[in-house]
Scaffold this motif. Structure first.
Motif, PDB file in Angstrom:
ATOM      1  N   ARG A  47      32.777  38.184  38.883  1.00 29.57           N
ATOM      2  CA  ARG A  47      33.079  39.670  39.176  1.00 29.57           C
ATOM      3  C   ARG A  47      33.343  40.602  37.897  1.00 29.57           C
ATOM      4  O   ARG A  47      32.958  41.795  37.788  1.00 29.57           O
ATOM      5  N   LEU A  48      34.350  40.004  37.057  1.00 23.58           N
ATOM      6  CA  LEU A  48      34.630  40.512  36.027  1.00 23.58           C
ATOM      7  C   LEU A  48      33.565  40.833  35.047  1.00 23.58           C
ATOM      8  O   LEU A  48      33.321  42.073  34.465  1.00 23.58           O
ATOM      9  N   ARG A  49      32.586  39.744  34.891  1.00 22.34           N
ATOM     10  CA  ARG A  49      31.553  40.144  34.157  1.00 22.34           C
ATOM     11  C   ARG A  49      30.752  41.312  34.752  1.00 22.34           C
ATOM     12  O   ARG A  49      29.912  41.806  33.953  1.00 22.34           O
ATOM     13  N   GLU A  50      30.484  41.238  36.134  1.00 23.27           N
ATOM     14  CA  GLU A  50      29.680  42.307  36.693  1.00 23.27           C
ATOM     15  C   GLU A  50      30.230  43.826  36.490  1.00 23.27           C
ATOM     16  O   GLU A  50      29.409  44.708  36.255  1.00 23.27           O
ATOM     17  N   LEU A  51      31.776  43.723  36.425  1.00 25.20           N
ATOM     18  CA  LEU A  51      32.197  44.981  36.027  1.00 25.20           C
ATOM     19  C   LEU A  51      32.172  45.465  34.536  1.00 25.20           C
ATOM     20  O   LEU A  51      32.510  46.525  34.336  1.00 25.20           O
ATOM     21  N   GLY A  52      31.460  44.669  33.693  1.00 21.61           N
ATOM     22  CA  GLY A  52      31.549  44.852  32.222  1.00 21.61           C
ATOM     23  C   GLY A  52      32.257  44.230  31.245  1.00 21.61           C
ATOM     24  O   GLY A  52      32.107  44.349  30.272  1.00 21.61           O
ATOM     25  N   ALA A  53      33.046  42.907  31.659  1.00 18.59           N
ATOM     26  CA  ALA A  53      33.490  42.282  30.945  1.00 18.59           C
ATOM     27  C   ALA A  53      32.627  41.376  30.058  1.00 18.59           C
ATOM     28  O   ALA A  53      31.633  40.982  30.400  1.00 18.59           O
ATOM     29  N   ASP A  71      50.733  36.560  33.519  1.00 21.71           N
ATOM     30  CA  ASP A  71      51.081  38.050  33.508  1.00 21.71           C
ATOM     31  C   ASP A  71      50.418  38.697  34.806  1.00 21.71           C
ATOM     32  O   ASP A  71      51.198  39.572  35.204  1.00 21.71           O
ATOM     33  N   ILE A  72      49.456  38.168  35.103  1.00 25.73           N
ATOM     34  CA  ILE A  72      48.848  38.829  36.300  1.00 25.73           C
ATOM     35  C   ILE A  72      48.397  37.560  37.354  1.00 25.73           C
ATOM     36  O   ILE A  72      47.848  36.638  36.874  1.00 25.73           O
ATOM     37  N   VAL A  73      48.832  37.506  38.576  1.00 21.83           N
ATOM     38  CA  VAL A  73      48.378  36.459  39.565  1.00 21.83           C
ATOM     39  C   VAL A  73      47.560  37.040  40.445  1.00 21.83           C
ATOM     40  O   VAL A  73      47.906  38.077  41.127  1.00 21.83           O
ATOM     41  N   LEU A  74      46.198  36.232  40.789  1.00 24.01           N
ATOM     42  CA  LEU A  74      45.370  37.050  41.849  1.00 24.01           C
ATOM     43  C   LEU A  74      45.409  35.983  42.995  1.00 24.01           C
ATOM     44  O   LEU A  74      45.223  34.695  42.879  1.00 24.01           O
ATOM     45  N   ASP A  75      45.918  36.341  44.082  1.00 19.46           N
ATOM     46  CA  ASP A  75      45.767  35.338  45.143  1.00 19.46           C
ATOM     47  C   ASP A  75      44.662  35.382  45.932  1.00 19.46           C
ATOM     48  O   ASP A  75      44.055  36.292  46.645  1.00 19.46           O
ATOM     49  N   ASN A  76      43.983  34.172  45.888  1.00 23.44           N
ATOM     50  CA  ASN A  76      42.714  33.726  46.486  1.00 23.44           C
ATOM     51  C   ASN A  76      42.931  33.162  47.721  1.00 23.44           C
ATOM     52  O   ASN A  76      41.920  32.134  48.022  1.00 23.44           O
ATOM     53  N   MET A  96      37.385  40.070  45.888  1.00 23.03           N
ATOM     54  CA  MET A  96      36.645  41.109  45.212  1.00 23.03           C
ATOM     55  C   MET A  96      37.393  42.294  44.954  1.00 23.03           C
ATOM     56  O   MET A  96      37.297  43.264  44.085  1.00 23.03           O
ATOM     57  N   GLY A  97      38.028  42.995  46.085  1.00 21.35           N
ATOM     58  CA  GLY A  97      38.978  44.157  46.202  1.00 21.35           C
ATOM     59  C   GLY A  97      39.928  44.094  45.073  1.00 21.35           C
ATOM     60  O   GLY A  97      40.076  45.260  44.339  1.00 21.35           O
ATOM     61  N   LEU A  98      40.772  42.865  45.144  1.00 22.93           N
ATOM     62  CA  LEU A  98      41.695  42.664  43.957  1.00 22.93           C
ATOM     63  C   LEU A  98      41.287  42.725  42.547  1.00 22.93           C
ATOM     64  O   LEU A  98      41.954  43.616  41.696  1.00 22.93           O
ATOM     65  N   VAL A  99      40.241  42.272  42.192  1.00 24.73           N
ATOM     66  CA  VAL A  99      39.601  42.265  41.019  1.00 24.73           C
ATOM     67  C   VAL A  99      39.078  43.905  40.525  1.00 24.73           C
ATOM     68  O   VAL A  99      39.509  44.098  39.593  1.00 24.73           O
ATOM     69  N   ASP A 100      38.423  44.453  41.550  1.00 25.50           N
ATOM     70  CA  ASP A 100      38.080  45.672  41.167  1.00 25.50           C
ATOM     71  C   ASP A 100      38.950  46.755  40.880  1.00 25.50           C
ATOM     72  O   ASP A 100      39.220  47.629  40.249  1.00 25.50           O
ATOM     73  N   THR A 101      40.258  46.514  41.863  1.00 28.00           N
ATOM     74  CA  THR A 101      41.479  47.275  41.539  1.00 28.00           C
ATOM     75  C   THR A 101      42.144  47.237  40.109  1.00 28.00           C
ATOM     76  O   THR A 101      42.386  47.939  39.482  1.00 28.00           O
ATOM     77  N   LEU A 102      42.186  45.675  39.850  1.00 29.12           N
ATOM     78  CA  LEU A 102      42.702  45.338  38.606  1.00 29.12           C
ATOM     79  C   LEU A 102      41.930  45.756  37.448  1.00 29.12           C
ATOM     80  O   LEU A 102      42.604  46.476  36.539  1.00 29.12           O
ATOM     81  N   TRP A 103      40.737  45.819  37.349  1.00 25.74           N
ATOM     82  CA  TRP A 103      39.711  46.528  36.423  1.00 25.74           C
ATOM     83  C   TRP A 103      39.963  47.881  36.416  1.00 25.74           C
ATOM     84  O   TRP A 103      40.160  48.504  35.287  1.00 25.74           O
ATOM     85  N   LYS A 104      40.080  48.678  37.382  1.00 31.32           N
ATOM     86  CA  LYS A 104      39.990  50.040  37.399  1.00 31.32           C
ATOM     87  C   LYS A 104      41.417  50.614  36.900  1.00 31.32           C
ATOM     88  O   LYS A 104      41.694  51.347  35.960  1.00 31.32           O
ATOM     89  N   GLU A 105      42.497  49.797  37.346  1.00 36.07           N
ATOM     90  CA  GLU A 105      43.913  50.585  37.116  1.00 36.07           C
ATOM     91  C   GLU A 105      44.428  49.776  35.909  1.00 36.07           C
ATOM     92  O   GLU A 105      45.464  50.427  35.617  1.00 36.07           O
TER      93      GLU A 105
END
Length: 406
Positions: free
Chosen positions: A20-26, A170-175, A183-192
């Motif tokens: 997902r991060l790659r799709e967002l541009g990483a 530094d950041i924990v994503l609960d999967n 996907m929602g968590l990753v999108d928010t992390l990327w944007k904010e």
């Protein structure tokens, strides 16, 4: 560029996040993929693995028999270390080459399963850990990957513990939820956080701060966060003599603004200027080249209290970095004040009461300058005599360093 270290236990869902991060541009650098590349047929890596584990570690087609190798290394820790000693340096070399091609504004995500185990956290601006309950990870390995329960548990035991990963994060994503939730968590992390952080780094600017000087309850995680930040600062330049957690967040049990203060010790102001670009690249751009310091009334010489002031480019973690010369009065005051508060609960309570009163007075202020200015008389008139007397009676001394002045 913004460098992200992505990790997580086996079957935590790390690949889902990296995709997902790659799709967002990483820009994605996948350590697992590189680990496969460096032992392809005909590579020096495969030759070294065969020399270590025997000719029968490859299949009839001359390719590495990963299933056989996995059975060996996950059952025998010393054999796993031997394999890592061959593969990890080759992977890091390949990753470094890919990293060198990234552009200044890029978000580069390095997907490293053993990031914690290999102690690479300080090489990144942020460590992102994908987390899931152990029971759910075992279910994924057995139901989706076809492993036995024993194999699944063995693979988990060969990695860092969940607690070790969380300490490094530094950041924990609960999967533990659905794919859509993740996907929602990753999108928010990327944007904010990630995209603004990368933009700030490329521009060499600190993340903006607004709001009144609100105090947060004591947070036992502040020192843990400070430890990760300090490791990155120490790595930034050989001219950093030391780096310390100072201020209210360094005193257990003390309420504070949720801003971590760090002090960087250098041999001279010239050294402070030399390391400024390195601190900026590490995520702490310069804000004031000749910042004021407190409390100046203790010494009439303004130059004695000179420092360089940096702040975090990360919008998700406010940090102040005070670069001071070893032996200077500001350097000594910061360390003594912290240690005095740690050793004297009554003093810490007195300081907390003063801060609460001023926070209430300046609650409607959109900046913290007024709050900071109002504290200065307390530092000089109340705190200084008490902490100076405590230093004399306790034998407190600041650290000493053998340095060549520049």
């Amino acid at each position: 560029m913004l460098k992200i270290g992505l990790t997580g236990g086996i079957a935590s869902g790390k690949s889902l996040v990296s995709t997902r991060l790659r799709e967002l541009g990483a820009v994605l650098i996948d350590a697992d993929a590189l680990a496969r590349e460096v032992v392809e047929p005909g590579t020096p890596g495969l030759a070294r693995v065969m020399a270590e584990f025997g000719q029968d570690i490859v299949d009839a087609g001359g390719r590495l028999d990963r299933a056989r190798l996995g059975t060996i290394v996950f059952a025998e820790p010393d054999r796993r270390e031997a394999l890592n000693a061959i593969v990890h340096p080759l992977v890091r070399e390949r990753a470094a080459a890919m990293l060198a091609t990234a552009k200044p504004g890029d978000v580069v995500v390095q997907d490293i399963p053993l990031l914690v185990e290999t102690g690479q956290g300080s090489a990144f601006h942020l460590v992102l850990v994908v987390d899931a309950p152990d029971a759910e990870r075992i279910r994924r390995m057995t139901e989706i990957r076809g492993m036995t329960d024993n194999d699944a548990v063995s693979r988990m035991a060969a990695q860092a513990s969940r607690q070790e990963r969380l300490v490094a994060a530094d950041i924990v994503l609960d999967n533990s939820g659905s794919v859509e939730d993740m996907m929602g968590l990753v999108d928010t992390l990327w944007k904010e956080r990630l995209a603004p952080f990368a933009s700030n780094l490329a521009a060499g600017r600190a993340a903006p701060r607004t709001g009144a000087p609100a105090l947060s309850p004591p947070n036992p995680d502040w020192p843990v966060q400070a430890g990760r930040l300090l490791a990155r600062i120490r790595r930034a330049s050989a001219e950093v003599l030391d780096a310390d957690h100072i201020g209210s967040t360094a005193v257990p049990g003390l309420p504070a603004k949720d801003v971590i203060d760090l002090q960087v010790t250098v041999s001279s102001m010239e050294a402070a200027d030399r390391i400024a670009p390195a601190l900026g690249e590490a995520g702490f751009p310069l804000r004031e080249a000749s910042a004021r310091d407190t409390p100046k009334p203790l010494d009439p010489d303004p130059a004695a209290w000179q420092k360089r002031f940096h702040s975090s480019a990360d919008p998700g973690r406010p940090v102040n970095v005070h670069v001071r010369v070893v032996g200077s009065p500001g350097w000594r005051y910061a360390l003594l004040f912290r240690d005095w508060l740690r050793a004297n609960p009554d003093a810490a309570r007195m300081y907390a009461e003063m801060k609460r009163g001023l926070a209430g007075t300046y609650a409607g202020d959109h900046r913290t300058v007024g709050y900071a200015d109002a504290k200065e008389p307390w530092f000089t008139q109340v705190a200084w005599p008490l902490m100076d007397a405590w230093a004399a009676s306790s034998g407190w001394r600041p650290p000493s360093y053998s340095v060549a002045q520049s």
